[in-house]
Design a protein around this motif. Sequence first.
Motif, PDB file in Angstrom:
ATOM      1  N   VAL A   1      62.704  -7.618  53.934  1.00  0.00           N
ATOM      2  CA  VAL A   1      63.917  -8.436  53.858  1.00  0.00           C
ATOM      3  C   VAL A   1      63.582  -9.616  52.940  1.00  0.00           C
ATOM      4  CG1 VAL A   1      65.614  -9.802  55.133  1.00  0.00           C
ATOM      5  CG2 VAL A   1      64.580  -7.776  56.214  1.00  0.00           C
ATOM      6  N   ILE A   2      64.124  -9.607  51.729  1.00  0.00           N
ATOM      7  CA  ILE A   2      63.788 -10.656  50.756  1.00  0.00           C
ATOM      8  C   ILE A   2      64.869 -11.736  50.776  1.00  0.00           C
ATOM      9  CG2 ILE A   2      63.372 -11.222  48.338  1.00  0.00           C
ATOM     10  CD1 ILE A   2      62.272  -8.476  47.885  1.00  0.00           C
ATOM     11  N   ASP A   3      64.408 -12.965  50.945  1.00  0.00           N
ATOM     12  CA  ASP A   3      65.275 -14.136  50.911  1.00  0.00           C
ATOM     13  C   ASP A   3      65.583 -14.484  49.456  1.00  0.00           C
ATOM     14  OD1 ASP A   3      66.424 -16.642  50.988  1.00  0.00           O
ATOM     15  OD2 ASP A   3      64.659 -17.652  51.851  1.00  0.00           O
ATOM     16  N   GLY A   4      66.805 -14.153  49.042  1.00  0.00           N
ATOM     17  CA  GLY A   4      67.251 -14.517  47.703  1.00  0.00           C
ATOM     18  C   GLY A   4      68.385 -15.531  47.759  1.00  0.00           C
ATOM     19  N   THR A   5      68.454 -16.276  48.859  1.00  0.00           N
ATOM     20  CA  THR A   5      69.476 -17.325  48.938  1.00  0.00           C
ATOM     21  C   THR A   5      69.269 -18.340  47.813  1.00  0.00           C
ATOM     22  OG1 THR A   5      68.126 -18.569  50.522  1.00  0.00           O
ATOM     23  CG2 THR A   5      69.771 -17.038  51.417  1.00  0.00           C
ATOM     24  N   ARG A   6      67.993 -18.561  47.482  1.00  0.00           N
ATOM     25  CA  ARG A   6      67.607 -19.319  46.292  1.00  0.00           C
ATOM     26  C   ARG A   6      66.228 -18.819  45.898  1.00  0.00           C
ATOM     27  NH1 ARG A   6      64.976 -19.553  50.289  1.00  0.00           N
ATOM     28  NH2 ARG A   6      63.973 -21.399  51.124  1.00  0.00           N
ATOM     29  N   ILE A   7      65.935 -18.872  44.610  1.00  0.00           N
ATOM     30  CA  ILE A   7      64.615 -18.437  44.164  1.00  0.00           C
ATOM     31  C   ILE A   7      63.903 -19.600  43.484  1.00  0.00           C
ATOM     32  CG2 ILE A   7      65.279 -16.021  43.923  1.00  0.00           C
ATOM     33  CD1 ILE A   7      65.388 -16.496  40.850  1.00  0.00           C
TER      34      ILE A   7
END
Length: 312
Positions: free
Chosen positions: A233-239
């Motif tokens: 599960v990759i957090d791409g809310t901000r990179i």
Amino acid sequence: MAPKPDRREFLRCGLVTTAALMTTGSVGLFNVKDSYAEQSPDLVISHGGNPAALARSAVDALGGMKRFVKQGAKVVIKPNMSFGSGPEAGSNTHPAIVREVALMCSEAGASSVLVLDNVLHAPQDCLAKSQIPAYCKDVPRTSVNVVKDKRLFREVKVEKGRQLKSMEVLSAVLDADVLIAVPVGKSHSSSGVSLSMKGMMGLIHDRVSFHSRYDLHESIVDMVSVLKPHLVVIDGTRILSTGGPGGPGKVIPLNLVIASPDMVAADAQMVALGTWYGREFKPDQVRHIKLAAERGLGSMDLQKLNVKNIKV
């Protein structure tokens, strides 16, 4: 591509030496591939504004957490928690996403959920500023720990390693039934990006040799031939687009979460959706992603994957 069902047995057979154990006991390994793979998408991209809702909707679209966690299972969640900085800096996984993944595991019936990282900054700073322990404190059967003590690692063989022939892995991971990677999308000064595969270095003891003794990209792939998460599960809310892995750097909001049982596909998709160092890259331009695909550890061919986009 789901992990092989005999992963834990493989790890047991690969033991060379045994140090201190963090946990004991076990339950049977859940065969993810045989249960849901045929009717589920290969990868889900959930778009919206609420991090927790994004994580839950992405996992639900894959078939739900019960696809990966069965009753009584021991779960290890590996987030990015290595830096003494808050969610806004983009170097650690958003705590709301880690909490939601842990909560889904608990709801699925996990007997224990360990959120673990072998951190780089002072442990107290990592725990406090990442906010991950605070967010997870009310999740049943869940604990958050940073690990440095060498006694908590065991040595395993890397049977398919081209550079690494053995490595010391956290005993809690070796004893777990399910491993879930929950990284944040971020740049990395040495490996280009740090996503689910690179992030597994937070579960081993000696990371220095990856940079000083071995070819970094080859050794990352060697490592994930053993430490292969069941779910990413990759957090791409901000990179963290520049300045990674620790920052400070340019933080770009993307407002999305990626979920897949295929670590190579998830990392490839994150690379394709982001802007890194002011440029766009294709997945095969990140060498360890290309090597992992070539070695059959997953797929980076996004055109051939069944990708589901959802709006939350």
